[in-house]
Design an enzyme around this catalytic site. Sequence first.
Site, PDB file in Angstrom:
ATOM      1  N   ARG A 237      -9.893   3.689   0.946  1.00 26.92           N
ATOM      2  CA  ARG A 237     -10.688   2.537   1.347  1.00 26.92           C
ATOM      3  C   ARG A 237     -10.949   1.686   0.117  1.00 26.92           C
ATOM      4  NH1 ARG A 237      -9.260   3.658   5.661  1.00 26.92           N
ATOM      5  NH2 ARG A 237     -10.441   3.931   7.612  1.00 26.92           N
ATOM      6  N   GLU A 266     -10.931  -7.297   3.280  1.00 19.83           N
ATOM      7  CA  GLU A 266      -9.623  -7.417   3.916  1.00 19.83           C
ATOM      8  C   GLU A 266      -9.700  -8.374   5.095  1.00 19.83           C
ATOM      9  OE1 GLU A 266      -8.335  -3.457   4.868  1.00 19.83           O
ATOM     10  OE2 GLU A 266      -8.294  -2.827   2.769  1.00 19.83           O
ATOM     11  N   HIS A 285      -2.793  -2.947   3.952  1.00 14.21           N
ATOM     12  CA  HIS A 285      -3.411  -1.811   4.644  1.00 14.21           C
ATOM     13  C   HIS A 285      -2.496  -1.288   5.750  1.00 14.21           C
ATOM     14  CE1 HIS A 285      -7.592   0.108   5.577  1.00 14.21           C
ATOM     15  NE2 HIS A 285      -6.596   0.964   5.764  1.00 14.21           N
TER      16      HIS A 285
END
Length: 322
Positions: A237, A266, A285
């Site tokens: 993360r 993000e 991601h």
Amino acid sequence: MKPNVLITRPIPLEVEAFIAEHCDYYKWDKEEPMPRDLMLSQLTTMDGILTAGGYIDQELLDHAPQLKAVSNLSVGYNNFDLAAMKRRGVLGTNTPDVLDETVADLVFGLILTAARRISELDLYVKQGKWQKSDNEQLFGTDVHHATLGIIGMGRIGEAVARRAKFGFQMDVLYYNRNRKPAAESQLGVSYSPLNELLCAADFILLMMPLTKETTHFIGRNEFAQMKPSAIFINASRGQTVDEAALVEALLNKQIHAAGLDVFDREPIHPENPLLQLPNVVALPHIGSATAKTRFDMAMLAAKNLIAALTGQIPPNLVDELK
């Protein structure tokens, strides 16, 4: 009477059909996130939610008087307000295991790409800069027989360690809240205190879940302990790393390079200084982003939700809500 379910993201048709066998549902079928206000307005009659990161907090629970279960289409569940859910007796589940090998593949892709400068040199060739006289300016870093330090030896960490030990003959150190004797004996990895791992490793992989304790777990002090030749990888993360400290470490050559699949915010802003550095590999991601793995995750999330809504104990009930 079937329970009502809110599905906040597109899912495969087969998974939708499975849910339809057991539930009535409303599905958000656009790629962009479901607007929060629309989500709240749909919740008054919902018994369950299948989501992939929407915040399950007190505000949401106040709009969902019938809510019994939330199924996260993710291994992480830092979007859960666990205390609020526990007070209301709302179950929460996640989707571990099915993505471990896929994420481990991605981690090794980051390691190799950062070490051998693959994305940087791909652009170098495409821009017509390659000359026959090019030599040392194209050098990278060996991965084989180097030392990998894994911070957070969960299932994904173990999958990465297998690739490192048996595919690349790397020495593998790990730091974890609890020692893993089985992993040590089966994989030949060695437990190391964090400060010793940071000093010794050529590649440092962060695979910790995001909690209050792990927020900015890696910061200025940790980067200062790494080798100038170290390559830092984060596929957990983004908030587990102090991003400003990472930028400083790269600019000041405290570390050599970074491979990142996650960021503090993000999508990452195009003007983020990390994106201006040629020694940073940046991905959107995509750790679990293959068709098969995402299908398996969606089906597991659906099975978790149906189990919770039919009086069973979900197979992947998060520990804090047991």
